[in-house]
Design a protein around this motif. Sequence first.
Motif, PDB file in Angstrom:
ATOM      1  N   GLU A   1       2.382   2.949  -6.917  1.00 38.88           N
ATOM      2  CA  GLU A   1       1.514   2.471  -5.842  1.00 38.88           C
ATOM      3  C   GLU A   1       1.224   3.661  -4.940  1.00 38.88           C
ATOM      4  N   HIS A   2      -0.057   3.892  -4.677  1.00 42.82           N
ATOM      5  CA  HIS A   2      -0.447   4.969  -3.770  1.00 42.82           C
ATOM      6  C   HIS A   2      -1.278   4.345  -2.657  1.00 42.82           C
ATOM      7  N   HIS A   3      -0.729   4.335  -1.458  1.00 40.94           N
ATOM      8  CA  HIS A   3      -1.416   3.769  -0.301  1.00 40.94           C
ATOM      9  C   HIS A   3      -2.008   4.920   0.510  1.00 40.94           C
TER      10      HIS A   3
ATOM     11  N   SER B   1      -2.626   4.603   4.560  1.00 37.97           N
ATOM     12  CA  SER B   1      -1.561   4.602   5.566  1.00 37.97           C
ATOM     13  C   SER B   1      -1.329   6.016   6.093  1.00 37.97           C
TER      14      SER B   1
ATOM     15  N   GLN C   1       0.443   8.881   4.138  1.00 35.96           N
ATOM     16  CA  GLN C   1       0.218   8.156   2.900  1.00 35.96           C
ATOM     17  C   GLN C   1       1.567   7.786   2.275  1.00 35.96           C
TER      18      GLN C   1
END
Length: 156
Positions: free
Chosen positions: A27-29, A32, A35
Amino acid sequence: MSEQVEQLKALLGPVVEGQGCELWGIEHHAGSKPQMLRIYIDRSTGVTVDDCARVSEQVSAVLDVESPIRADYTLEVSSPGIERPLFTPDQFREYVGRAVKVRLTWPEHGRRNYRGQLLSADDTMIEVAVDGTAYELPLAAIHNARVLEEDPGTQS
């Protein structure tokens, strides 16, 4: 799956496997601050804290050298756990018959959230039964999905 996540999988998959683990998912957010890069690892014998620390150290070294993420980020390495996230068609197929929670990126059948029994899965679609109604959902629309350890119920 985003192009960035695909590139990270290609880069980090061999690193994780070199530590005796399977790369379950990423999962790469990017939105945010900083990040968040979350890597899920799995092993047939179970994942230990030492496994997570070892993989984190190796992955961090590769990310420092290759610099695929150009902003500040936080790296987290963990087991998928009991209510594990599902990322690939094979993972969905493995959990057919189980309760799942699915959130879509865009609405399908007038809604974005589904909680029910996973009836089937192929390379492009899954089918989830919610309150006796089966819904076909394109894998491309899935924002996230998890296996649940409870009986399937209604939308949440």
